[in-house]
Design a protein around this motif. Structure first.
Motif, PDB file in Angstrom:
ATOM      1  N   TYR A 176      43.406  12.714  47.732  1.00 37.77           N
ATOM      2  CA  TYR A 176      42.729  11.610  48.408  1.00 37.77           C
ATOM      3  C   TYR A 176      41.808  10.876  47.419  1.00 37.77           C
ATOM      4  O   TYR A 176      41.140  11.496  46.584  1.00 37.77           O
ATOM      5  N   ARG A 177      41.781   9.556  47.556  1.00 41.20           N
ATOM      6  CA  ARG A 177      40.911   8.755  46.692  1.00 41.20           C
ATOM      7  C   ARG A 177      39.441   8.969  47.071  1.00 41.20           C
ATOM      8  O   ARG A 177      39.107   9.042  48.245  1.00 41.20           O
ATOM      9  N   VAL A 178      38.601   9.007  46.033  1.00 38.53           N
ATOM     10  CA  VAL A 178      37.165   9.122  46.244  1.00 38.53           C
ATOM     11  C   VAL A 178      36.502   7.924  45.575  1.00 38.53           C
ATOM     12  O   VAL A 178      36.549   7.764  44.355  1.00 38.53           O
ATOM     13  N   TYR A 179      35.902   7.093  46.393  1.00 35.17           N
ATOM     14  CA  TYR A 179      35.207   5.922  45.870  1.00 35.17           C
ATOM     15  C   TYR A 179      33.703   6.190  45.837  1.00 35.17           C
ATOM     16  O   TYR A 179      33.197   7.120  46.475  1.00 35.17           O
ATOM     17  N   THR A 180      32.992   5.352  45.081  1.00 34.52           N
ATOM     18  CA  THR A 180      31.557   5.500  44.928  1.00 34.52           C
ATOM     19  C   THR A 180      30.875   4.154  45.180  1.00 34.52           C
ATOM     20  O   THR A 180      31.540   3.139  45.431  1.00 34.52           O
ATOM     21  N   MET A 224      23.053   1.108  50.682  1.00 34.44           N
ATOM     22  CA  MET A 224      24.395   1.484  50.253  1.00 34.44           C
ATOM     23  C   MET A 224      24.408   2.955  49.864  1.00 34.44           C
ATOM     24  O   MET A 224      23.583   3.403  49.079  1.00 34.44           O
ATOM     25  N   SER A 225      25.338   3.705  50.378  1.00 35.83           N
ATOM     26  CA  SER A 225      25.434   5.124  50.047  1.00 35.83           C
ATOM     27  C   SER A 225      25.798   5.284  48.582  1.00 35.83           C
ATOM     28  O   SER A 225      26.638   4.573  48.045  1.00 35.83           O
ATOM     29  N   ARG A 226      25.127   6.249  47.913  1.00 40.07           N
ATOM     30  CA  ARG A 226      25.428   6.519  46.509  1.00 40.07           C
ATOM     31  C   ARG A 226      26.279   7.766  46.391  1.00 40.07           C
ATOM     32  O   ARG A 226      26.479   8.292  45.295  1.00 40.07           O
ATOM     33  N   GLY A 227      26.788   8.278  47.520  1.00 40.25           N
ATOM     34  CA  GLY A 227      27.673   9.429  47.503  1.00 40.25           C
ATOM     35  C   GLY A 227      29.119   9.001  47.526  1.00 40.25           C
ATOM     36  O   GLY A 227      29.482   7.907  47.108  1.00 40.25           O
ATOM     37  N   ARG A 228      29.948   9.866  48.034  1.00 39.06           N
ATOM     38  CA  ARG A 228      31.373   9.561  48.102  1.00 39.06           C
ATOM     39  C   ARG A 228      31.662   8.609  49.253  1.00 39.06           C
ATOM     40  O   ARG A 228      31.072   8.722  50.333  1.00 39.06           O
ATOM     41  N   LEU A 229      32.582   7.712  49.007  1.00 37.06           N
ATOM     42  CA  LEU A 229      32.995   6.743  50.025  1.00 37.06           C
ATOM     43  C   LEU A 229      34.502   6.830  50.216  1.00 37.06           C
ATOM     44  O   LEU A 229      35.255   7.011  49.253  1.00 37.06           O
ATOM     45  N   ARG A 230      34.902   6.705  51.469  1.00 43.24           N
ATOM     46  CA  ARG A 230      36.328   6.670  51.778  1.00 43.24           C
ATOM     47  C   ARG A 230      36.826   5.216  51.688  1.00 43.24           C
ATOM     48  O   ARG A 230      36.027   4.276  51.749  1.00 43.24           O
ATOM     49  N   PRO A 231      38.146   5.007  51.569  1.00 43.93           N
ATOM     50  CA  PRO A 231      38.673   3.642  51.599  1.00 43.93           C
ATOM     51  C   PRO A 231      38.206   2.865  52.816  1.00 43.93           C
ATOM     52  O   PRO A 231      37.880   1.686  52.714  1.00 43.93           O
ATOM     53  N   VAL A 232      38.130   3.519  53.963  1.00 50.34           N
ATOM     54  CA  VAL A 232      37.711   2.824  55.179  1.00 50.34           C
ATOM     55  C   VAL A 232      36.256   2.382  55.081  1.00 50.34           C
ATOM     56  O   VAL A 232      35.875   1.358  55.671  1.00 50.34           O
ATOM     57  N   ASP A 233      35.434   3.132  54.340  1.00 53.76           N
ATOM     58  CA  ASP A 233      34.026   2.750  54.187  1.00 53.76           C
ATOM     59  C   ASP A 233      33.914   1.432  53.420  1.00 53.76           C
ATOM     60  O   ASP A 233      33.066   0.595  53.734  1.00 53.76           O
ATOM     61  N   LEU A 234      34.741   1.261  52.398  1.00 54.37           N
ATOM     62  CA  LEU A 234      34.742   0.010  51.657  1.00 54.37           C
ATOM     63  C   LEU A 234      35.355  -1.116  52.476  1.00 54.37           C
ATOM     64  O   LEU A 234      34.846  -2.241  52.492  1.00 54.37           O
ATOM     65  N   ALA A 235      36.440  -0.806  53.150  1.00 50.51           N
ATOM     66  CA  ALA A 235      37.180  -1.840  53.872  1.00 50.51           C
ATOM     67  C   ALA A 235      36.372  -2.418  55.014  1.00 50.51           C
ATOM     68  O   ALA A 235      36.397  -3.635  55.254  1.00 50.51           O
ATOM     69  N   ARG A 236      35.652  -1.582  55.718  1.00 51.22           N
ATOM     70  CA  ARG A 236      34.985  -2.007  56.944  1.00 51.22           C
ATOM     71  C   ARG A 236      33.986  -3.134  56.689  1.00 51.22           C
ATOM     72  O   ARG A 236      33.902  -4.089  57.466  1.00 51.22           O
ATOM     73  N   GLY A 237      33.259  -3.058  55.610  1.00 50.42           N
ATOM     74  CA  GLY A 237      32.219  -4.052  55.347  1.00 50.42           C
ATOM     75  C   GLY A 237      32.749  -5.414  54.954  1.00 50.42           C
ATOM     76  O   GLY A 237      31.992  -6.394  54.937  1.00 50.42           O
ATOM     77  N   SER A 291      41.709  -4.090  55.251  1.00 49.92           N
ATOM     78  CA  SER A 291      42.409  -2.860  55.626  1.00 49.92           C
ATOM     79  C   SER A 291      42.250  -1.849  54.500  1.00 49.92           C
ATOM     80  O   SER A 291      41.953  -2.210  53.346  1.00 49.92           O
ATOM     81  N   THR A 292      42.461  -0.589  54.823  1.00 51.01           N
ATOM     82  CA  THR A 292      42.396   0.431  53.781  1.00 51.01           C
ATOM     83  C   THR A 292      43.517   0.221  52.754  1.00 51.01           C
ATOM     84  O   THR A 292      43.341   0.532  51.566  1.00 51.01           O
ATOM     85  N   GLN A 293      44.635  -0.338  53.190  1.00 46.92           N
ATOM     86  CA  GLN A 293      45.716  -0.618  52.251  1.00 46.92           C
ATOM     87  C   GLN A 293      45.290  -1.691  51.247  1.00 46.92           C
ATOM     88  O   GLN A 293      45.641  -1.624  50.067  1.00 46.92           O
ATOM     89  N   ALA A 294      44.513  -2.662  51.733  1.00 45.14           N
ATOM     90  CA  ALA A 294      44.011  -3.696  50.821  1.00 45.14           C
ATOM     91  C   ALA A 294      43.127  -3.082  49.742  1.00 45.14           C
ATOM     92  O   ALA A 294      43.195  -3.496  48.571  1.00 45.14           O
ATOM     93  N   ILE A 295      42.316  -2.109  50.122  1.00 47.00           N
ATOM     94  CA  ILE A 295      41.461  -1.438  49.140  1.00 47.00           C
ATOM     95  C   ILE A 295      42.318  -0.751  48.088  1.00 47.00           C
ATOM     96  O   ILE A 295      42.060  -0.838  46.878  1.00 47.00           O
ATOM     97  N   ARG A 296      43.362  -0.058  48.540  1.00 49.37           N
ATOM     98  CA  ARG A 296      44.252   0.605  47.583  1.00 49.37           C
ATOM     99  C   ARG A 296      44.949  -0.430  46.695  1.00 49.37           C
ATOM    100  O   ARG A 296      45.133  -0.207  45.491  1.00 49.37           O
ATOM    101  N   ASN A 297      45.342  -1.568  47.292  1.00 51.84           N
ATOM    102  CA  ASN A 297      45.984  -2.629  46.502  1.00 51.84           C
ATOM    103  C   ASN A 297      45.034  -3.196  45.458  1.00 51.84           C
ATOM    104  O   ASN A 297      45.440  -3.501  44.327  1.00 51.84           O
ATOM    105  N   TYR A 298      43.761  -3.345  45.841  1.00 52.09           N
ATOM    106  CA  TYR A 298      42.767  -3.864  44.899  1.00 52.09           C
ATOM    107  C   TYR A 298      42.589  -2.910  43.717  1.00 52.09           C
ATOM    108  O   TYR A 298      42.418  -3.350  42.569  1.00 52.09           O
ATOM    109  N   GLU A 299      42.631  -1.627  44.014  1.00 56.53           N
ATOM    110  CA  GLU A 299      42.520  -0.657  42.925  1.00 56.53           C
ATOM    111  C   GLU A 299      43.731  -0.757  42.001  1.00 56.53           C
ATOM    112  O   GLU A 299      43.590  -0.774  40.770  1.00 56.53           O
ATOM    113  N   GLU A 300      44.913  -0.863  42.580  1.00 49.36           N
ATOM    114  CA  GLU A 300      46.124  -0.971  41.773  1.00 49.36           C
ATOM    115  C   GLU A 300      46.119  -2.240  40.931  1.00 49.36           C
ATOM    116  O   GLU A 300      46.638  -2.269  39.815  1.00 49.36           O
TER     117      GLU A 300
END
Length: 242
Positions: free
Chosen positions: A41-45, A1-14, A18-27
């Motif tokens: 832009y959101r920066v995930y870890t 697992m990368s310990r750097g910055r992750l994009r919404p798509v990086d979380l969503a893909r696994g 969808s990237t929208q689902a990731i944003r919804n989960y954050e909300e």
């Protein structure tokens, strides 16, 4: 697992999201708040990735709504609240197991009716049925009023008459009442017995019910492990933004 910055798509893909689902989960508080770049832009870890893994494991164990409540509490540092929600979910699983055991016992205890029935009609009346079960006729009338049983009336005498299916329902209700179940808890089971055409077809339903309870229990173990991993990593470093 990368310990750097992750994009919404990086979380969503696994997780097939969808990237929208990731944003919804954050909300919704399932994921901790993400930092933003100067451009918004959101920066995930990797901590967000662990939170998502924890939620994905908790959802099949506790249900989406309860898993959301657990993660929201954790991300608000309300650990005791999160543990209380988990405890309540475990208590519900135990209650479901006991309900299944009571239903299975009640079905096993049903015996072919040896009740005195008029041979020409295959039916019995309220008095003989009540005596056979050791209950009062008033109890049978109470169960009828509550909708548990539906005896017909003899058109000539007006007396209640019970078919073999009615007798089966009365026996099952009697066993569950002895087990401490309320009338409004018994009614749905009897409806299922009727819709299945008798007790025998319920064996597959009960087996499926038992399997689902087992899977929930095992999923709870996985969910607890993933949640612990998230908490351990979060508490080892800087806490996620909230």
């Amino acid at each position: 697992m990368s310990r750097g910055r992750l994009r919404p798509v990086d979380l969503a893909r696994g997780h097939g999201l969808s990237t929208q689902a990731i944003r919804n989960y954050e909300e919704a508080g399932i994921l901790p708040r993400a930092d933003r770049t100067p451009h918004g832009y959101r920066v995930y870890t990797h901590l967000h990735a662990l939170a998502l893994r924890a939620f994905a494991a908790l959802a099949p164990a506790h249900g989406h709504q309860t898993a959301t409540a657990i993660m929201r509490a954790v991300n608000q540092d309300a650990i005791e609240e999160a543990l209380t929600v988990i405890d309540e979910s475990h208590a519900q699983l135990l209650k479901d197991r006991r309900t299944l055991a009571a239903v299975e016992k009640a079905l096993r205890d049903l015996v072919p009716s040896g009740l005195p029935t008029p041979p020409e009609s295959g039916m019995t009346f309220v008095g003989p049925l009540a005596r056979q079960l050791g209950i009062r006729p008033a109890t049978l009338r109470k169960w009828e009023k509550a909708g548990l049983i539906h005896p017909r009336r003899d058109p000539r005498t007006g007396y209640r008459v019970y078919t073999p299916a009615d007798v089966r329902d009365v026996q099952l209700a009697h066993q569950l009442r002895r087990g401490g179940y309320l009338l409004n808890q018994i009614s749905p089971l009897l409806a299922q017995v009727r819709s299945a055409g008798g007790v025998a077809p319920l064996e597959a339903t009960l087996s499926d019910w038992r399997s689902r309870l087992t899977m929930r229990g095992l999923s709870m173990l996985t969910g607890a492990s993933e949640l612990q991993a998230y908490l351990r990593e979060r508490d080892a470093g800087d806490p996620p933004n909230t």
